[in-house]
Motif scaffolding. Structure first.
Motif, PDB file in Angstrom:
ATOM      1  N   PHE A 200       0.849  -1.184   0.000  1.00  0.00           N
ATOM      2  CA  PHE A 200       0.000   0.000   0.000  1.00  0.00           C
ATOM      3  C   PHE A 200       0.889   1.240   0.000  1.00  0.00           C
ATOM      4  N   PRO A 201       0.403   2.363  -0.530  1.00  0.00           N
ATOM      5  CA  PRO A 201       1.191   3.605  -0.509  1.00  0.00           C
ATOM      6  C   PRO A 201       1.243   4.176   0.902  1.00  0.00           C
ATOM      7  N   ALA A 202       2.436   4.204   1.482  1.00  0.00           N
ATOM      8  CA  ALA A 202       2.583   4.583   2.893  1.00  0.00           C
ATOM      9  C   ALA A 202       3.092   6.014   3.011  1.00  0.00           C
ATOM     10  N   ARG A 203       2.560   6.691   4.024  1.00  0.00           N
ATOM     11  CA  ARG A 203       2.992   8.051   4.279  1.00  0.00           C
ATOM     12  C   ARG A 203       2.845   8.373   5.765  1.00  0.00           C
ATOM     13  N   LEU A 204       3.856   9.029   6.321  1.00  0.00           N
ATOM     14  CA  LEU A 204       3.787   9.524   7.693  1.00  0.00           C
ATOM     15  C   LEU A 204       3.150  10.903   7.691  1.00  0.00           C
ATOM     16  N   GLU A 205       2.123  11.069   8.503  1.00  0.00           N
ATOM     17  CA  GLU A 205       1.476  12.366   8.659  1.00  0.00           C
ATOM     18  C   GLU A 205       1.357  12.664  10.147  1.00  0.00           C
ATOM     19  N   ALA A 206       2.053  13.709  10.586  1.00  0.00           N
ATOM     20  CA  ALA A 206       2.103  14.077  12.011  1.00  0.00           C
ATOM     21  C   ALA A 206       2.561  12.903  12.867  1.00  0.00           C
ATOM     22  N   GLY A 207       3.483  12.106  12.327  1.00  0.00           N
ATOM     23  CA  GLY A 207       4.050  10.986  13.066  1.00  0.00           C
ATOM     24  C   GLY A 207       3.249   9.707  13.020  1.00  0.00           C
ATOM     25  N   TRP A 208       2.116   9.685  12.288  1.00  0.00           N
ATOM     26  CA  TRP A 208       1.268   8.501  12.206  1.00  0.00           C
ATOM     27  C   TRP A 208       1.301   7.893  10.805  1.00  0.00           C
ATOM     28  N   LEU A 209       1.467   6.588  10.759  1.00  0.00           N
ATOM     29  CA  LEU A 209       1.335   5.824   9.519  1.00  0.00           C
ATOM     30  C   LEU A 209      -0.046   5.179   9.543  1.00  0.00           C
ATOM     31  N   ARG A 210      -0.945   5.650   8.682  1.00  0.00           N
ATOM     32  CA  ARG A 210      -2.310   5.127   8.629  1.00  0.00           C
ATOM     33  C   ARG A 210      -2.376   3.979   7.625  1.00  0.00           C
ATOM     34  N   VAL A 211      -3.092   2.919   7.983  1.00  0.00           N
ATOM     35  CA  VAL A 211      -3.213   1.737   7.133  1.00  0.00           C
ATOM     36  C   VAL A 211      -4.632   1.682   6.579  1.00  0.00           C
ATOM     37  N   PRO A 212      -4.808   1.633   5.256  1.00  0.00           N
ATOM     38  CA  PRO A 212      -6.160   1.607   4.675  1.00  0.00           C
ATOM     39  C   PRO A 212      -6.886   0.309   5.000  1.00  0.00           C
ATOM     40  N   PRO A 213      -8.078   0.379   5.621  1.00  0.00           N
ATOM     41  CA  PRO A 213      -8.808  -0.848   5.997  1.00  0.00           C
ATOM     42  C   PRO A 213      -9.191  -1.712   4.811  1.00  0.00           C
ATOM     43  N   GLU A 214      -9.403  -1.092   3.634  1.00  0.00           N
ATOM     44  CA  GLU A 214      -9.843  -1.876   2.471  1.00  0.00           C
ATOM     45  C   GLU A 214      -8.792  -2.873   2.004  1.00  0.00           C
ATOM     46  N   LYS A 215      -7.528  -2.652   2.352  1.00  0.00           N
ATOM     47  CA  LYS A 215      -6.494  -3.620   1.963  1.00  0.00           C
ATOM     48  C   LYS A 215      -6.680  -4.943   2.694  1.00  0.00           C
ATOM     49  N   TYR A 216      -7.216  -4.893   3.913  1.00  0.00           N
ATOM     50  CA  TYR A 216      -7.487  -6.145   4.625  1.00  0.00           C
ATOM     51  C   TYR A 216      -8.642  -6.905   3.985  1.00  0.00           C
ATOM     52  N   ARG A 217      -9.605  -6.184   3.405  1.00  0.00           N
ATOM     53  CA  ARG A 217     -10.682  -6.875   2.689  1.00  0.00           C
ATOM     54  C   ARG A 217     -10.103  -7.648   1.503  1.00  0.00           C
ATOM     55  N   GLU A 218      -9.129  -7.041   0.829  1.00  0.00           N
ATOM     56  CA  GLU A 218      -8.471  -7.726  -0.290  1.00  0.00           C
ATOM     57  C   GLU A 218      -7.706  -8.954   0.208  1.00  0.00           C
ATOM     58  N   LEU A 219      -7.048  -8.829   1.362  1.00  0.00           N
ATOM     59  CA  LEU A 219      -6.314  -9.953   1.943  1.00  0.00           C
ATOM     60  C   LEU A 219      -7.255 -11.114   2.244  1.00  0.00           C
ATOM     61  N   TYR A 220      -8.397 -10.830   2.860  1.00  0.00           N
ATOM     62  CA  TYR A 220      -9.342 -11.892   3.213  1.00  0.00           C
ATOM     63  C   TYR A 220      -9.961 -12.518   1.955  1.00  0.00           C
ATOM     64  N   ARG A 221     -10.174 -11.707   0.926  1.00  0.00           N
ATOM     65  CA  ARG A 221     -10.724 -12.238  -0.319  1.00  0.00           C
ATOM     66  C   ARG A 221      -9.750 -13.241  -0.942  1.00  0.00           C
ATOM     67  N   LEU A 222      -8.463 -12.927  -0.921  1.00  0.00           N
ATOM     68  CA  LEU A 222      -7.470 -13.837  -1.462  1.00  0.00           C
ATOM     69  C   LEU A 222      -7.380 -15.136  -0.654  1.00  0.00           C
ATOM     70  N   GLU A 223      -7.467 -15.014   0.660  1.00  0.00           N
ATOM     71  CA  GLU A 223      -7.342 -16.186   1.518  1.00  0.00           C
ATOM     72  C   GLU A 223      -8.650 -16.975   1.640  1.00  0.00           C
ATOM     73  N   GLY A 224      -9.762 -16.374   1.143  1.00  0.00           N
ATOM     74  CA  GLY A 224     -11.026 -17.082   1.196  1.00  0.00           C
ATOM     75  C   GLY A 224     -11.590 -17.220   2.588  1.00  0.00           C
ATOM     76  N   GLU A 225     -11.294 -16.243   3.474  1.00  0.00           N
ATOM     77  CA  GLU A 225     -11.783 -16.299   4.839  1.00  0.00           C
ATOM     78  C   GLU A 225     -12.759 -15.171   5.070  1.00  0.00           C
ATOM     79  N   ASP A 226     -13.605 -15.346   6.063  1.00  0.00           N
ATOM     80  CA  ASP A 226     -14.694 -14.414   6.326  1.00  0.00           C
ATOM     81  C   ASP A 226     -14.558 -13.857   7.741  1.00  0.00           C
ATOM     82  N   TYR A 227     -14.200 -12.570   7.837  1.00  0.00           N
ATOM     83  CA  TYR A 227     -14.085 -11.897   9.134  1.00  0.00           C
ATOM     84  C   TYR A 227     -15.178 -10.845   9.262  1.00  0.00           C
ATOM     85  N   VAL A 228     -15.584 -10.591  10.482  1.00  0.00           N
ATOM     86  CA  VAL A 228     -16.630  -9.604  10.742  1.00  0.00           C
ATOM     87  C   VAL A 228     -16.117  -8.553  11.735  1.00  0.00           C
TER      88      VAL A 228
END
Length: 228
Positions: A200-228
Motif C-alpha cells: 500500500f502507498p505509505a505516508r507519515l502524517e504528524a508521526g502517524w502511519l495510517r493503514v487503509p482498511p480496504e487492503k485487509y478486505r483484499e487480503l481476506y478475499r485472497l485467503e477465502g476467509e470471512d471476518y466480521v
C-alpha cells in the motif's frame, strides 16, 4: 481497538525488493506490528487489523555485518561452517512505536470481541507474552508496555513509498508451492497453495502511519476467509 507501546535497541523491517542484503524500511510495517501483537496474545478466532503506527522515536540507521546460512534448517543436520554467509544489513537503532489495531472476528467465532480485547490488555499490563516479540527479525527483541498519556508521536511528515502490508496465503491445490495451516470451527488443518505480498502507498502524517482498511478486505478475499 487495542493500543500498545513497543520499543527496542535494534530493528530491521526488511524491504522485499532487496534480494540478498537486508535493508530496513524507515518505519515499522503493519505485518511486523501484527507479529508483535500475536506474540503477546493470539487466538484463531480473530485477526489483528493494524489501523495506525505512531513513531515515538524514529531512531537512526546503521550498517552491521551478520552471519547467515544459505539454506533452510530442516530435519537433515548440516555443518554451519559449510553454509555460512556474511551479509551486510541496514538496520534501525533505538526505535519506539505506538501500535493501534482492531480485532476482526472469524465468522464462526462464538465469543464477543471484548473478551479477547480484555485478555490482550491484561497481558500487556502484566508483561505476559506467548513468546518474546521482536522488531522485524528474531535477534532484535522488543519490549512492550501500555501506552501512556505522555506518549506522543514525533511531528514527522514523510512519503515512504510502497510498503508491505502483509502476506496472503492463498489455498490452491493446483499450485502446491508451500504448506500452511488453516483454522476453522473444526480445528486446524494443513493446506497447500502459494503466497502473495500485498503493498500500500505509505505516508507519515504528524508521526502517524495510517493503514487503509480496504487492503485487509483484499487480503481476506485472497485467503477465502470471512471476518466480521
Amino acid at each position: 481497538m487495542v493500543t500498545v507501546k513497543v520499543w527496542g535497541d535494534y530493528a530491521c523491517f526488511t524491504r522485499p525488493e532487496f534480494k540478498v542484503e537486508r535493508v530496513s524500511y524507515p518505519v515499522m510495517t503493519p505485518s511486523a506490528a501484527r507479529g508483535v501483537l500475536e506474540a503477546i496474545f493470539w487466538k484463531p478466532e480473530f485477526r489483528y487489523e493494524i489501523r495506525a503506527i505512531g513513531v515515538l522515536n524514529m531512531g537512526s540507521e546503521m550498517v552491521i555485518l551478520r552471519n547467515e546460512i544459505d539454506r533452510r534448517q530442516g530435519s537433515n543436520p548440516f555443518f554451519v561452517e559449510d553454509a555460512r554467509q556474511q551479509r551486510c544489513s541496514l538496520v534501525l537503532k533505538n526505535v519506539a512505536y505506538l501500535i493501534r489495531a482492531e480485532m476482526s472476528l472469524q465468522s464462526w467465532a462464538t465469543d464477543p470481541v471484548y473478551k479477547y480485547r480484555d485478555q490482550f490488555n491484561r497481558r500487556v499490563e502484566r508483561g505476559q507474552c506467548h513468546h518474546r516479540p521482536y522488531l522485524g527479525t528474531r535477534e532484535f527483541a522488543a519490549f512492550f508496555a501500555p501506552a501512556g498519556e505522555g506518549d506522543r508521536p514525533q511531528p514527522l511528515d514523510m512519503d515512504l513509498g510502497n510498503m508491505l502490508l502483509d502476506i496472503a496465503y492463498v489455498e490452491d491445490p493446483s499450485r502446491p508451492e508451500m504448506g500452511f495451516v488453516r483454522h476453522g470451527p473444526g480445528g486446524a488443518r494443513r493446506a497447500t497453495g502459494y503466497h502473495r505480498a500485498l503493498f500500500f502507498p505509505a505516508r507519515l502524517e504528524a508521526g502517524w502511519l495510517r493503514v487503509p482498511p480496504e487492503k485487509y478486505r483484499e487480503l481476506y478475499r485472497l485467503e477465502g476467509e470471512d471476518y466480521v
